[in-house]
Design a protein around this motif. Structure first.
Motif, mmCIF file in Angstrom:
data_model
loop_
_atom_site.group_PDB
_atom_site.id
_atom_site.type_symbol
_atom_site.label_atom_id
_atom_site.label_comp_id
_atom_site.label_asym_id
_atom_site.label_seq_id
_atom_site.Cartn_x
_atom_site.Cartn_y
_atom_site.Cartn_z
ATOM 1 N N HIS A 134 -6.920 5.300 -2.319
ATOM 2 C CA HIS A 134 -5.701 4.570 -1.985
ATOM 3 C C HIS A 134 -4.972 4.160 -3.256
ATOM 4 C CE1 HIS A 134 -8.493 1.266 -2.832
ATOM 5 N NE2 HIS A 134 -7.439 0.497 -3.055
ATOM 6 N N ARG B 79 -1.985 1.222 -4.588
ATOM 7 C CA ARG B 79 -1.278 0.005 -4.201
ATOM 8 C C ARG B 79 -0.656 -0.654 -5.423
ATOM 9 N NH1 ARG B 79 -3.074 -3.775 -7.827
ATOM 10 N NH2 ARG B 79 -5.276 -4.307 -7.633
ATOM 11 N N TYR C 259 -7.938 -4.970 5.581
ATOM 12 C CA TYR C 259 -7.549 -6.123 4.776
ATOM 13 C C TYR C 259 -7.821 -7.408 5.555
ATOM 14 C CZ TYR C 259 -5.057 -7.888 0.654
ATOM 15 O OH TYR C 259 -4.729 -8.480 -0.550
ATOM 16 N N THR D 13 -9.774 -6.775 0.413
ATOM 17 C CA THR D 13 -9.637 -5.431 0.953
ATOM 18 C C THR D 13 -10.988 -4.733 0.974
ATOM 19 O OG1 THR D 13 -9.221 -4.322 -1.171
ATOM 20 C CG2 THR D 13 -7.321 -5.267 -0.019
ATOM 21 N N LEU E 86 0.856 -1.189 0.000
ATOM 22 C CA LEU E 86 0.000 0.000 0.000
ATOM 23 C C LEU E 86 0.889 1.235 0.000
ATOM 24 C CD1 LEU E 86 -3.043 0.744 0.122
ATOM 25 C CD2 LEU E 86 -2.757 1.034 2.590
ATOM 26 N N ARG F 155 -6.480 1.016 4.227
ATOM 27 C CA ARG F 155 -7.428 -0.031 3.869
ATOM 28 C C ARG F 155 -7.596 -0.998 5.034
ATOM 29 N NH1 ARG F 155 -10.632 0.557 -0.290
ATOM 30 N NH2 ARG F 155 -10.517 -1.553 -1.136
ATOM 31 N N GLU G 119 -0.235 3.492 4.491
ATOM 32 C CA GLU G 119 0.821 3.614 3.487
ATOM 33 C C GLU G 119 2.174 3.203 4.074
ATOM 34 O OE1 GLU G 119 2.077 8.252 3.599
ATOM 35 O OE2 GLU G 119 0.207 7.774 2.584
#
Length: 296
Positions: free
Chosen positions: A84, A86, A50, A75, A43, A48, A61
């Protein structure tokens, strides 16, 4: 005007898949992912939730998670923080097992078991990781005529990213002696706590007769509420999850014991061996006997 997901980079070569996305709106992975490769999910921006195997983690992050083969993962958004970015890589056993054994002296499965989990990269480690990823993207973005020539380089660069993750996890585990890193990232409040209690119960009692009604009573939640929350968080139904856990345990019995197929069917909670063999073939692509011959 609402922005939509923008897949800025995606490439697939033999034994390796790489993709990057920048998501702006309130989008969650619509269904679970379940595959037989090691996946490294990184990320780079945003936050997020998960779900991995049986727990929900809060990712931010500069965090990464390595997902072993066969583990369900999904997710979902954190309310008010949908945006976001990734990237992820999927490493096949066929291509990378030799590299793993040569570099680290462990098998593909041993690496997945030892290093499956989440980490937060150090500042220096993050700079190195992103620099190497940019190098990989540059190599993979060459003209189609050059891809065949670049494929070995792309695979080596991807393997370097995996090694960087492993190095960072080793460093984090040495520094964090109070609590395993994964536990410190778990979401332990509200409905997420309830669903994790359910998944833990299923993993510990998979051989028993587990029903929606029994789980609803045990964890003091309505059947409709439990059904809805479980699917939203994991991407699958409780019955599907229970079946996957049972087949995964059956694979362990087939690999490590000489028990008969009928005995293993019973030990893993299946009502009869015919149904067990049917489900096993559907999920594993082969019969239990074929699987035992391959892994033994």
């Amino acid at each position: 005007m609402q922005k939509t997901p923008n897949y800025s980079f995606q490439v697939e070569i033999e034994g390796l898949k790489i993709s990057e996305s920048h998501v702006y709106n309130k989008q969650s992975m619509k269904s679970r992912h379940y595959h037989e490769t090691i996946e490294l999910f990184v990320l780079t921006e945003g936050e997020r939730y998960y779900f991995v195997d049986r727990y929900v983690y809060h990712m931010k992050e500069k965090m990464a998670v390595l997902i072993p083969p066969g583990q369900i993962h999904k997710t979902s958004i954190i309310e008010g923080k949908p945006e976001h970015k990734r990237f992820l890589l999927q490493f096949s056993k066929e291509l990378f097992e030799g590299m793993i054994q040569s570099a680290l002296g462990v098998t593909y499965e041993e690496l997945a078991h030892k290093y499956g989990g989440l980490i937060t990269f150090s500042d220096e480690g993050w700079k190195r990781l992103m620099s190497k990823y940019d190098e990989l993207k540059k190599e993979a973005s060459k003209e189609p005529d050059d891809i065949a020539y670049s494929a070995p380089m792309i695979k080596c660069l991807a393997f370097e990213l995996l090694l960087m993750y492993i190095q960072e996890m080793d460093m984090e585990q040495k520094l964090n002696t109070v609590m395993p890193s994964n536990e410190s990232y778990r979401v332990t409040s509200g409905v997420y706590s309830t669903i994790q209690n359910v998944t833990e119960y299923i993993n510990e009692n998979y051989a028993e007769d587990i029903t929606l009604e029994m789980l609803s009573d045990r964890f003091f939640v309505s059947r409709a509420g439990l059904t809805r929350a479980f699917r939203n968080i994991t991407g699958i139904t409780i019955v599907q999850y229970l079946t996957i856990v049972r087949i995964r345990m059956a694979c362990q019995y087939l690999k490590t014991t000489n028990d008969s197929i009928t005995a293993i069917s019973s030990q893993c909670g299946f009502g009869n061996v015919t149904y067990f063999e049917k489900v096993f073939r559907r999920l594993r692509g082969m019969t239990p006997r074929q699987y035992r011959r391959i892994v033994s």
